[in-house]
Design a protein around this motif. Structure first.
Motif, PDB file in Angstrom:
ATOM      1  N   GLU A  21     -14.188  -0.241 -11.279  1.00 48.79           N
ATOM      2  CA  GLU A  21     -12.640  -0.219 -11.613  1.00 48.79           C
ATOM      3  C   GLU A  21     -12.538  -0.978 -12.701  1.00 48.79           C
ATOM      4  O   GLU A  21     -11.479  -0.985 -13.720  1.00 48.79           O
ATOM      5  CB  GLU A  21     -12.101  -0.921 -10.423  1.00 48.79           C
ATOM      6  CG  GLU A  21     -11.823  -0.015  -9.150  1.00 48.79           C
ATOM      7  CD  GLU A  21     -13.282   0.345  -8.503  1.00 48.79           C
ATOM      8  OE1 GLU A  21     -14.113  -0.769  -8.579  1.00 48.79           O
ATOM      9  OE2 GLU A  21     -13.317   1.038  -7.608  1.00 48.79           O
ATOM     10  N   ARG A  22     -13.275  -2.107 -12.979  1.00 46.05           N
ATOM     11  CA  ARG A  22     -13.185  -2.811 -14.306  1.00 46.05           C
ATOM     12  C   ARG A  22     -13.433  -2.216 -15.423  1.00 46.05           C
ATOM     13  O   ARG A  22     -12.746  -1.989 -16.536  1.00 46.05           O
ATOM     14  CB  ARG A  22     -14.035  -3.972 -14.390  1.00 46.05           C
ATOM     15  CG  ARG A  22     -13.669  -5.156 -12.968  1.00 46.05           C
ATOM     16  CD  ARG A  22     -12.016  -5.889 -13.214  1.00 46.05           C
ATOM     17  NE  ARG A  22     -12.245  -6.747 -14.562  1.00 46.05           N
ATOM     18  CZ  ARG A  22     -11.221  -7.384 -15.194  1.00 46.05           C
ATOM     19  NH1 ARG A  22     -10.248  -7.143 -14.810  1.00 46.05           N
ATOM     20  NH2 ARG A  22     -11.221  -8.339 -16.117  1.00 46.05           N
ATOM     21  N   ASP A  27     -10.416   0.424 -15.910  1.00 48.83           N
ATOM     22  CA  ASP A  27      -9.490  -0.349 -17.068  1.00 48.83           C
ATOM     23  C   ASP A  27      -9.596  -0.612 -18.299  1.00 48.83           C
ATOM     24  O   ASP A  27      -8.828  -0.303 -19.050  1.00 48.83           O
ATOM     25  CB  ASP A  27      -9.079  -1.337 -16.024  1.00 48.83           C
ATOM     26  CG  ASP A  27      -8.528  -1.443 -14.608  1.00 48.83           C
ATOM     27  OD1 ASP A  27      -8.217  -0.013 -14.048  1.00 48.83           O
ATOM     28  OD2 ASP A  27      -8.515  -2.180 -14.002  1.00 48.83           O
ATOM     29  N   THR A  48      -5.072  -3.028 -13.428  1.00 46.29           N
ATOM     30  CA  THR A  48      -5.186  -1.716 -13.267  1.00 46.29           C
ATOM     31  C   THR A  48      -3.844  -0.965 -13.605  1.00 46.29           C
ATOM     32  O   THR A  48      -3.708   0.080 -14.383  1.00 46.29           O
ATOM     33  CB  THR A  48      -5.377  -1.276 -11.852  1.00 46.29           C
ATOM     34  OG1 THR A  48      -6.908  -1.716 -11.703  1.00 46.29           O
ATOM     35  CG2 THR A  48      -5.412   0.213 -11.664  1.00 46.29           C
ATOM     36  N   ALA A 103      -2.040   2.029  -6.822  1.00 44.59           N
ATOM     37  CA  ALA A 103      -2.196   0.473  -6.838  1.00 44.59           C
ATOM     38  C   ALA A 103      -1.079  -0.136  -6.727  1.00 44.59           C
ATOM     39  O   ALA A 103      -1.035  -1.157  -6.178  1.00 44.59           O
ATOM     40  CB  ALA A 103      -2.789   0.192  -8.486  1.00 44.59           C
TER      41      ALA A 103
END
Length: 358
Positions: free
Chosen positions: A211-212, A215, A289, A352
């Motif tokens: 996820e990092r 982003d 996000t 999110a």
């Protein structure tokens, strides 16, 4: 609270811009695209002298230890020059993956090589981020990977690979399989396809690292589009000041003035969005996000508008290879879809924020 770049950040922007003017003029970009080169080693060596490959790598491993905002500023300059550079994979995503989830031995082996520009890293996360297609996707079992990865970043000359499996896990492949070039609209960024057949790989540790990486990639792509859009606006304004019709420069016509003003009005607030999304990645991760998704989706739309409008200002010559305007047009078009088009990215942002169900 400071709402402007620091003196060091301004110096970075100036240094990278001047270096790219010398290292990546339009003639170099055209040669890279025409010859379908895997890499531009002369360009990357020049950027390595500025420390660009090590922007995000901790100082302990030979890097500069800076943040994503500095990387986004560099990406903005790279987009403005439509430079054929392995920046996104090698200098952003691979260092982040190793820093967030690599072992001490992996960091010690690879981060110094990445920081110096000695090693190039491929990144295969498209299926995990943007959804699988054409039977693509990676399965991981017993320390081996199997399956097909599409839209691999910087894979054609990679010394190592960061690969995401179907479950969102990340893996380090230190002996990459041969990559096959993929055709795309943008010949200045080479994408590839890689087939994994029981390929040895080492799982990386963090469950949230993907996820990092996603982003960060969205922010960098948005920054590139911002830079490319600004370059197209600048070219349109310069052309409007020179091109004459009916005894007047076309920039004196109200319709042309409006086209240029509309492009500027769309781009200027987008800059604040991209810069803050990059800042939030390091300083407000709980917002990362949503902000990264908004930056990617919004710049995808703004970029397309500016690319089309700038071409219209140029008239028929804007469609020719003479000016090379199409290189910026195509970079913006590829960035729009790479790692998720605006529709998918907005859906992830909505999830999110709890606006739609998972």
């Amino acid at each position: 609270m400071r709402f402007a770049l620091s003196e060091d950040q301004k110096l970075l922007v100036d240094s990278v811009g001047k270096a790219l003017a010398a290292l990546s003029p339009l003639e170099r970009v055209r040669r890279f695209a025409d010859r379908r080169e895997a890499t531009a080693p002369d360009l990357w060596a020049g950027l390595a002298e500025l420390g660009l490959p090590g922007l995000l790598i901790p100082e302990a491993y030979g890097g500069l230890g800076l943040g994503l905002l500095e990387a986004a500023l560099a990406a903005e300059a790279l987009g403005a020059a439509v430079a054929p550079s392995p920046f996104l994979g090698t200098a952003v995503l691979a260092p982040l993956a190793l820093t967030l989830a690599g072992s001490e031995a992996q960091k010690a082996k690879w981060l110094p090589k990445l920081a110096s520009g000695e090693a190039l890293a491929g990144v295969a996360i498209a299926e995990a981020v943007a959804g699988s297609r054409d039977g693509a996707g990676i399965e991981a079992a017993d320390g081996k990977l199997s399956g097909k990865a599409l839209f691999v970043l910087d894979g054609l000359a990679a010394d190592l690979l960061i690969v995401a499996d179907r479950r969102g896990g990340l893996h380090l492949v230190e002996t990459p399989p041969k990559a096959t070039p993929m055709d795309s609209i943008d010949a200045t960024r080479r994408l590839s396809e890689i087939e994994f057949r029981d390929t040895p790989a080492t799982p990386l540790a963090s469950n949230s690292a993907l996820e990092r990486l996603r982003d960060a990639a969205w922010v960098i792509l948005a920054a590139e589009t911002l830079g490319a859009g600004q370059a197209m606006l600048d070219k349109a304004v310069a052309y409007a000041k020179e091109r004459r019709q009916f005894g007047r420069v076309i920039g004196s016509f109200q319709a042309v003035k409006h086209l240029c003003a509309e492009m500027a009005a769309e781009l200027e607030p987008a800059r604040a969005l991209v810069w803050y999304a990059a800042y939030a990645f390091d300083h407000a991760p709980e917002e990362s996000t949503v902000l990264a998704a908004h930056a990617k989706a919004h710049l995808s739309e703004i970029g397309r508008f500016v690319a089309r409008t700038s071409t219209e200002v140029h008239g028929g010559i804007g469609m020719t290879d003479l000016l090379g305007l199409h290189y910026w047009f195509k970079r913006i078009g590829q960035n729009r879809q790479l790692l998720g088009g605006p529709e998918r990215v907005r859906e992830i942002a909505a999830r999110a924020q709890g606006l739609v169900g998972a």
